[in-house]
Design a protein around this motif. Structure first.
Motif, PDB file in Angstrom:
ATOM      1  N   GLN A   1       0.828  -1.205   0.000  1.00  0.00           N
ATOM      2  CA  GLN A   1       0.000   0.000   0.000  1.00  0.00           C
ATOM      3  C   GLN A   1       0.867   1.261   0.000  1.00  0.00           C
ATOM      4  OE1 GLN A   1      -3.292  -0.314   2.634  1.00  0.00           O
ATOM      5  NE2 GLN A   1      -3.800   1.858   2.570  1.00  0.00           N
ATOM      6  N   LEU A   2       1.920   1.239   0.814  1.00  0.00           N
ATOM      7  CA  LEU A   2       2.832   2.388   0.857  1.00  0.00           C
ATOM      8  C   LEU A   2       3.551   2.557  -0.476  1.00  0.00           C
ATOM      9  CD1 LEU A   2       4.334   1.853   4.435  1.00  0.00           C
ATOM     10  CD2 LEU A   2       2.679   3.599   3.731  1.00  0.00           C
ATOM     11  N   THR A   3       3.843   1.439  -1.121  1.00  0.00           N
ATOM     12  CA  THR A   3       4.479   1.494  -2.442  1.00  0.00           C
ATOM     13  C   THR A   3       3.545   2.171  -3.436  1.00  0.00           C
ATOM     14  OG1 THR A   3       5.797  -0.482  -1.992  1.00  0.00           O
ATOM     15  CG2 THR A   3       5.439   0.082  -4.307  1.00  0.00           C
ATOM     16  N   GLY A   4       2.264   1.830  -3.354  1.00  0.00           N
ATOM     17  CA  GLY A   4       1.276   2.456  -4.227  1.00  0.00           C
ATOM     18  C   GLY A   4       1.215   3.962  -4.013  1.00  0.00           C
ATOM     19  N   ARG A   5       1.256   4.377  -2.742  1.00  0.00           N
ATOM     20  CA  ARG A   5       1.250   5.822  -2.473  1.00  0.00           C
ATOM     21  C   ARG A   5       2.519   6.482  -3.023  1.00  0.00           C
ATOM     22  NH1 ARG A   5      -0.088   6.031   3.955  1.00  0.00           N
ATOM     23  NH2 ARG A   5      -2.122   5.006   3.931  1.00  0.00           N
ATOM     24  N   ARG A   6       3.632   5.836  -2.785  1.00  0.00           N
ATOM     25  CA  ARG A   6       4.922   6.466  -3.119  1.00  0.00           C
ATOM     26  C   ARG A   6       5.143   6.584  -4.629  1.00  0.00           C
ATOM     27  NH1 ARG A   6       8.152  10.430  -2.645  1.00  0.00           N
ATOM     28  NH2 ARG A   6      10.197   9.964  -3.496  1.00  0.00           N
ATOM     29  N   ILE A   7       4.655   5.617  -5.415  1.00  0.00           N
ATOM     30  CA  ILE A   7       4.910   5.694  -6.864  1.00  0.00           C
ATOM     31  C   ILE A   7       4.206   6.922  -7.452  1.00  0.00           C
ATOM     32  CG2 ILE A   7       3.018   4.109  -7.466  1.00  0.00           C
ATOM     33  CD1 ILE A   7       6.368   4.512  -9.330  1.00  0.00           C
ATOM     34  N   VAL A   8       3.090   7.297  -6.874  1.00  0.00           N
ATOM     35  CA  VAL A   8       2.402   8.500  -7.365  1.00  0.00           C
ATOM     36  C   VAL A   8       3.278   9.730  -7.120  1.00  0.00           C
ATOM     37  CG1 VAL A   8       0.372   9.974  -7.075  1.00  0.00           C
ATOM     38  CG2 VAL A   8       0.125   7.480  -7.046  1.00  0.00           C
ATOM     39  N   GLU A   9       3.857   9.786  -5.932  1.00  0.00           N
ATOM     40  CA  GLU A   9       4.761  10.916  -5.629  1.00  0.00           C
ATOM     41  C   GLU A   9       5.992  10.892  -6.538  1.00  0.00           C
ATOM     42  OE1 GLU A   9       3.736  11.054  -0.840  1.00  0.00           O
ATOM     43  OE2 GLU A   9       5.693  10.354  -1.513  1.00  0.00           O
ATOM     44  N   LEU A  10       6.467   9.685  -6.805  1.00  0.00           N
ATOM     45  CA  LEU A  10       7.668   9.563  -7.644  1.00  0.00           C
ATOM     46  C   LEU A  10       7.397  10.132  -9.039  1.00  0.00           C
ATOM     47  CD1 LEU A  10      10.296   8.292  -6.581  1.00  0.00           C
ATOM     48  CD2 LEU A  10       9.739   6.237  -7.862  1.00  0.00           C
ATOM     49  N   VAL A  11       6.187   9.887  -9.558  1.00  0.00           N
ATOM     50  CA  VAL A  11       5.802  10.461 -10.856  1.00  0.00           C
ATOM     51  C   VAL A  11       5.720  11.981 -10.734  1.00  0.00           C
ATOM     52  CG1 VAL A  11       3.927  10.629 -12.548  1.00  0.00           C
ATOM     53  CG2 VAL A  11       4.602   8.387 -11.633  1.00  0.00           C
ATOM     54  N   GLN A  12       5.111  12.441  -9.665  1.00  0.00           N
ATOM     55  CA  GLN A  12       4.977  13.900  -9.481  1.00  0.00           C
ATOM     56  C   GLN A  12       6.331  14.575  -9.356  1.00  0.00           C
ATOM     57  OE1 GLN A  12       2.438  13.538  -6.081  1.00  0.00           O
ATOM     58  NE2 GLN A  12       0.541  13.764  -7.257  1.00  0.00           N
TER      59      GLN A  12
END
Ligand code: FES
Length: 574
Positions: A236-247
């Motif tokens: 779940q944390l990975t899912g959150r973090r990949i969005v930030e990584l794109v941003q």
């Protein structure tokens, strides 16, 4: 480093268009029930899934993907899961390694061809990890790796039993007459009793550790068991973090620098990791354009102490490793040997992630000043038998055999080996050197894990459990023994290994990094003149592979896949 930021999402080249093709891209996707605002420019996250019921180690990945999606949605992204070919180490013939490069092509083209801004790679069983890393690297989008986690400890009659390692040990006991076949088969149900991948420090656990050491996963990726709900939280944390990584526009190439690979090599030594990591990381570096060579493994890793008391080199299993503190506790011990300023996907440096990591069990994770095995990293051997190199894992070998001279007993193929090894007439004793030919990348084809040849019964019955073995094959990361692997060039490519004959003397000296066939150059030239290249596959992927696979010392990638093409595809599909 401050990565550049971009404001227009890659996925908007599909979804942001006000024309016929924009209609096509959006409308067909809406048949799955997505509302229009999912396509409004928020980061589209591809979840690359190697789930398959034929890959038991990845059998829980449908569930794991749901936790990733939960995190992506929470962070304001739009998750889209897609399948790629899966590689089950225990089922796939002739060897899963044959298909590593094929899956990498599947991954690369699936990512590049689709409206994806960032990727989460779901990886577990041995070859699924390098295949996904390699394919994603050739696209170089923002990417996070998420491993499926190891199984819980195997338990058989009150004892811990480790994946693979226990099989090889008990199988030798059966062949030595020390264990009945009924007892051996009774262990089947007890060794693998939960979801997850092999729970020894085999190739899957090694590669999960490499993903974390490279900085390409969130902390704790390596050791959390698949059955532990903290693995789901990590997803779940990975899912959150990949969005930030794109941003933040942080791409794989920002993470997978030369320093990251050097950190991985040092870490592999400290965990007693699999020799397979050598091939996979060389191939991955090739995709990233990072100049990494086989000799870097010896130069950077061979003097590093092994700190982990885990099978196959030691006693414990991955569940114990997790409870002892996981990879961060190892990394803290060796922090002085690492590039602490290397960036990781959580946006922090290695130093930040591990410098305060606690160790809860010093019998599992040893300290640097009282290591489990001193100077135990992978050694690279050279000599007239391996002009381009061969590898050995000293931590899994017998100390008394690291310098050895013996008479060669040659097997020309794995079928030849199986046909003769149990014969009482085989002229062999424990001082001999077992040589296996034609099992390299081109020869098998696919470089199977057959280098740890079982010993002949007549030797086992004397209580001998190790002999020097040499081949152009690989061995399972769960295996052990004084086994020289990845001999390059391989026999089927005309390497000197093809010229060894029964009775030749072979000298191994690991301290001197030497593997020498005691045959004159004139005699070798004469044998070479008589050598005939073996037949190769006539069609299909196997032909493509044999025509293009590179030798082991280069990572066994296909020559035309080295490097990357980025993620741009300017041409429309309609
Ligand atoms: Fe899948 Fe070992 S068989 S990780």
């Amino acid at each position: 480093m401050s990565p550049p930021r971009n404001s227009i999402r890659r996925s908007q080249a599909w979804f942001g268009r006000q024309d016929r093709d924009g209609f096509v891209h959006r409308s067909w996707l809406k048949n799955q029930g997505y509302p229009h605002d999912q396509l409004d420019g928020r980061p589209v996250i591809g979840i690359c899934n190697t789930w398959s019921e034929l890959t038991p180690c990845n059998g829980h990945f449908r569930e794991l993907a749901e936790f990733v999606k939960r995190g992506v949605l929470e962070a304001g992204g739009f998750p889209l899961e897609f399948p790629v070919m899966s590689l089950g180490e225990t089922q796939l013939r002739p060897t899963a390694m044959l298909f590593r490069n094929l899956v990498s092509m599947d991954v690369e083209e699936s990512i590049r061809g689709n409206p994806i801004d960032g990727v989460v790679l779901l990886m577990g069983c041995d070859k699924t990890t390098p295949a996904l890393l390699m394919g994603a690297a050739s696209c170089d989008l923002p990417t996070i790796g998420l491993s499926g986690g190891p199984m819980l400890n195997g338990k058989f009659r009150g004892q811990d039993v480790g994946s693979g390692t226990g099989v090889w040990k008990m199988s030798e006991m059966v062949r030595a007459g020390e264990m009945r076949m009924e007892e051996f088969t009774a262990c089947e149900s007890d060794m693998h009793r939960s979801k997850g991948h092999c729970m020894t420090m085999g190739t899957a656990s090694t590669m999960a550790s490499m993903v974390e050491a490279l900085g390409l996963s969130l902390p704790d990726n390596a050791a959390l068991p698949a059955a532990d709900t903290r693995r789901n939280r990590l997803a779940q944390l990975t899912g959150r973090r990949i969005v930030e990584l794109v941003q933040q526009d942080i791409h794989m190439s920002h993470i997978l620098t030369r320093n990251a690979f050097e950190n991985a090599i040092v870490t592999n030594a400290a965990i007693g990791g699999s020799t397979n990591a050598v091939i996979h990381l060389l191939a991955l570096a090739g995709r990233m354009g990072v100049d990494l060579a086989l000799d870097d493994w010896d130069r950077l890793g061979s003097q590093v102490h092994c700190l982990l008391n885990l099978q196959p080199s030691g006693r414990y299993l991955m569940e114990d490793f997790c409870y002892a503190g996981g990879l961060a506790a190892v990394s803290r011990e060796i922090l002085g040997l690492l590039h602490g300023d290397a960036l990781t996907v959580n946006g922090k440096t290695v130093h930040h992630n591990v410098s305060q990591a606690p160790c809860y069990n010093r019998d599992v994770i040893k300290s640097l000043d009282m290591p489990f095995i001193a100077s135990a990293g992978i050694a690279v051997l050279r000599g007239n038998l391996a002009p381009d190199g061969a590898v050995i894992k000293p931590s899994a070998a017998s100390a008394h055999l690291l310098q050895h001279r013996g008479r060669a007993v040659v097997f020309s193929s794995i079928e030849d080996f199986h046909a003769r090894i149990d014969s009482p007439d085989l002229d062999i004793d424990e001082h001999c050197v077992m040589v296996l030919q034609n099992c390299g990348p081109r020869g098998y084809p696919g470089m199977a894990e057959v280098g740890n040849m079982p010993l002949p019964p007549k030797v086992l019955q004397k209580g001998i459990t190790d002999m020097v073995r040499i081949s152009d094959a690989r061995m399972s990361g769960t295996a052990y023994g004084t086994v020289v692997l990845h001999t390059s060039p391989e026999a089927s490519a005309g390497g000197p290994l093809a010229l060894v004959r029964n009775g030749d003397m072979i000298a191994l000296d690991v301290a001197q990094r030497r593997i020498h066939l005691e045959v004159s150059d004139e005699e070798l030239a004469s044998r070479r003149a008589q050598w005939c290249a073996p037949e190769v596959p006539a069609r299909g992927y196997a032909k493509l592979y044999v025509d293009h696979v590179q030798q082991a010392h280069l990572g066994a990638d296909l020559d035309f896949l080295v490097g990357g093409s980025g993620a741009a595809v300017p041409r429309d599909s309609h």
